[in-house]
Motif scaffolding. Structure first.
Motif, mmCIF file in Angstrom:
data_model
loop_
_atom_site.group_PDB
_atom_site.id
_atom_site.type_symbol
_atom_site.label_atom_id
_atom_site.label_comp_id
_atom_site.label_asym_id
_atom_site.label_seq_id
_atom_site.Cartn_x
_atom_site.Cartn_y
_atom_site.Cartn_z
ATOM 1 N N GLU A 1 11.140 53.842 53.457
ATOM 2 C CA GLU A 1 10.784 53.450 52.079
ATOM 3 C C GLU A 1 9.855 54.253 51.258
ATOM 4 O O GLU A 1 9.739 54.204 50.060
ATOM 5 C CB GLU A 1 10.924 52.177 52.005
ATOM 6 C CG GLU A 1 9.489 51.268 52.299
ATOM 7 C CD GLU A 1 9.629 50.997 53.778
ATOM 8 O OE1 GLU A 1 10.184 51.531 54.609
ATOM 9 O OE2 GLU A 1 8.524 50.333 54.199
ATOM 10 N N SER A 2 8.775 54.407 52.232
ATOM 11 C CA SER A 2 7.582 55.019 51.439
ATOM 12 C C SER A 2 7.097 56.021 52.303
ATOM 13 O O SER A 2 7.104 56.090 53.489
ATOM 14 C CB SER A 2 6.532 53.959 51.369
ATOM 15 O OG SER A 2 6.250 53.395 52.694
ATOM 16 N N ARG B 1 5.527 54.573 55.336
ATOM 17 C CA ARG B 1 6.340 54.287 56.363
ATOM 18 C C ARG B 1 6.735 55.388 57.208
ATOM 19 O O ARG B 1 6.654 55.479 58.521
ATOM 20 C CB ARG B 1 7.844 53.729 55.868
ATOM 21 C CG ARG B 1 8.777 53.281 56.843
ATOM 22 C CD ARG B 1 8.192 52.212 57.720
ATOM 23 N NE ARG B 1 7.600 50.873 56.933
ATOM 24 C CZ ARG B 1 6.822 49.827 57.513
ATOM 25 N NH1 ARG B 1 6.584 49.712 58.697
ATOM 26 N NH2 ARG B 1 6.541 49.079 56.500
ATOM 27 N N ASP C 1 2.690 46.026 62.306
ATOM 28 C CA ASP C 1 2.347 46.198 60.895
ATOM 29 C C ASP C 1 2.491 44.891 59.980
ATOM 30 O O ASP C 1 1.766 44.466 59.361
ATOM 31 C CB ASP C 1 3.285 47.308 60.442
ATOM 32 C CG ASP C 1 3.618 47.310 58.969
ATOM 33 O OD1 ASP C 1 2.664 46.987 58.010
ATOM 34 O OD2 ASP C 1 4.618 47.686 58.548
ATOM 35 N N ARG C 2 3.749 44.411 60.413
ATOM 36 C CA ARG C 2 3.898 43.045 59.377
ATOM 37 C C ARG C 2 4.317 41.681 60.368
ATOM 38 O O ARG C 2 4.692 41.890 61.420
ATOM 39 C CB ARG C 2 5.084 43.257 58.657
ATOM 40 C CG ARG C 2 5.237 44.240 57.490
ATOM 41 C CD ARG C 2 6.445 44.585 56.745
ATOM 42 N NE ARG C 2 6.489 45.461 55.968
ATOM 43 C CZ ARG C 2 7.237 46.095 54.954
ATOM 44 N NH1 ARG C 2 8.499 45.297 55.142
ATOM 45 N NH2 ARG C 2 7.285 46.903 54.170
ATOM 46 N N ARG D 1 -0.404 40.208 49.730
ATOM 47 C CA ARG D 1 -1.189 41.305 48.636
ATOM 48 C C ARG D 1 -1.225 40.544 47.264
ATOM 49 O O ARG D 1 -1.951 40.711 46.417
ATOM 50 C CB ARG D 1 -0.543 42.776 48.659
ATOM 51 C CG ARG D 1 -1.126 43.411 49.792
ATOM 52 C CD ARG D 1 -0.095 44.851 49.695
ATOM 53 N NE ARG D 1 -0.422 45.457 50.921
ATOM 54 C CZ ARG D 1 0.076 46.670 51.399
ATOM 55 N NH1 ARG D 1 1.195 47.058 50.824
ATOM 56 N NH2 ARG D 1 -0.087 47.036 52.489
ATOM 57 N N ASN E 1 2.188 49.060 46.636
ATOM 58 C CA ASN E 1 1.981 50.335 47.427
ATOM 59 C C ASN E 1 1.848 51.505 46.339
ATOM 60 O O ASN E 1 2.054 51.568 45.371
ATOM 61 C CB ASN E 1 2.790 50.523 48.602
ATOM 62 C CG ASN E 1 4.280 51.154 48.095
ATOM 63 O OD1 ASN E 1 4.516 51.132 46.935
ATOM 64 N ND2 ASN E 1 5.239 51.593 49.039
ATOM 65 N N ASP F 1 -2.634 51.615 50.052
ATOM 66 C CA ASP F 1 -1.810 52.476 50.869
ATOM 67 C C ASP F 1 -2.955 53.703 51.329
ATOM 68 O O ASP F 1 -3.437 53.662 52.385
ATOM 69 C CB ASP F 1 -0.541 52.998 50.897
ATOM 70 C CG ASP F 1 0.569 52.144 51.407
ATOM 71 O OD1 ASP F 1 0.262 51.068 51.755
ATOM 72 O OD2 ASP F 1 1.734 52.492 51.042
#
Ligand code: GYE
Length: 323
Positions: free
Chosen positions: A45-46, A49, A122-123, A179, A229, A257
């Motif tokens: 997605e980013s 990632r 990460d999560r 966040r 992000n 990020d």
């Protein structure tokens, strides 16, 4: 795989087996050649990632450890399917970055029953039973939100009122929840800060752009965008420019990020501040996997170290930025 199955099946993973830790066994040192790891990634997605995937694949290749990799395209059901397939294939360790925080207990229990240790990268998950995973490696997202909030408090020290638009990450994801929470904790101390709108852009550039376009129509006098992000911040920049406004000046932007594109926009003055979140988790994950397979104890929580960047610092850091 088979070598270690009995240890795992006995559920003795957290028990340090004296004498079993044969040092840092590299490929060829009789260590890692038969380890198989299944990694269930969130998606692509980013920029964060993509860098995270590269770091993980690179580190496992370097270590000579077989990595089965799947991309869940940001869907929990796909991640659950991937984890079940890793269980079926009897991999040695399953690692994954949970797309959302809740709803993992059943599949994690299946892994546990099969004697396969799980590492969260990460999560986090919000499960109450922390025996369902051996370790959680990743950032402190609440802290990141606080850092963003602290910058805002300083930046707008002389303002009487500050209208804020928040671009949230994927609904239900740990970094979106945390966040938002860390940021609200800090700015909530002063009523002059008002979040006038808060919507998810799903951590993508196109999501950030779309949401910002819509939000600008109802909130043309917004002072600040807080994007969870860089990618959503970059999408917001496009929307702000399309509305004839100057990002970084008419509307200030703070993101999280510090990937290359974000840092470039920061250096160019379009973003005002970035809180770093490091995607380079590959080597630490390899380390955890080795320890777990060797029956050594691993830390339950490993927090990534990270910093923040101003525009000047971005100019300096950019030439060496790897991702
Ligand atoms: O900030 C975002 C990505 O989970 C920390 O996911 C990660 C977040 C990261 O899509 O860009």
């Amino acid at each position: 795989m088979k070598r270690f199955a009995p240890i795992a099946a006995a559920g003795a993973l957290l028990v340090a087996l004296a004498g079993c830790a044969g040092g840092d066994a590299g490929p060829g040192a009789g260590g890692d050649d038969d380890i198989v790891v299944g990694f269930a990634q969130v998606g692509a997605e980013s920029g964060w990632r993509t860098a995270n995937t590269k770091s993980i694949q690179g580190a496992f290749e370097e270590a000579g450890i077989e990595l089965k990799f799947s991309d869940a395209q940001q869907k929990q059901e796909n991640q659950i399917k991937a984890i079940r397939s890793y269980i079926q294939q009897q991999v040695d360790v399953i690692a994954f970055s949970p797309v959302v925080e809740s709803g993992w207990d059943t599949v994690l229990k299946e892994a546990k029953d099969a004697g396969i240790p799980v590492v969260l990268t990460d999560r986090a998950v919000d499960s109450k039973d922390d025996s369902l995973y051996v370790s959680f490696l990743g950032s402190d997202f609440i802290e990141e939100g606080k850092k963003a909030g602290e910058w805002v408090v300083q930046e707008f020290a002389d303002a009487d009122s500050v209208k804020i638009v928040q671009l949230e990450g994927t609904t239900g994801a740990a970094p979106a929840n945390d966040r938002a929470e860390g940021f609200a904790d800090v700015i909530g101390a002063d009523p002059k800060f008002e979040i006038v709108a808060s919507q998810t852009g799903d951590f993508t550039r196109s999501g950030g752009k779309q949401v910002m376009e819509a939000l600008l129509k109802s909130n043309p006098d917004v002072d600040l965008v807080y994007a969870h992000n860089d990618d959503m911040g970059l999408g917001a920049i496009e929307a702000i420019e399309a509305a004839g406004l100057v990002p970084g000046q008419d509307i200030k932007i703070v993101t999280v990020d510090a990937v290359k594109d974000g840092m470039q926009a920061l250096a160019d003055g379009k973003i005002n501040f970035i809180v770093e979140c490091s995607p380079l988790l590959g080597e630490q994950l390899v380390d955890i996997v080795r320890k777990v397979v060797a029956g050594e104890e691993v830390e339950k929580r490993i927090v990534t170290e990270e910093t923040t960047f101003t525009q000047e610092q971005a100019v300096e850091a950019l030439p060496d930025r790897q991702y």
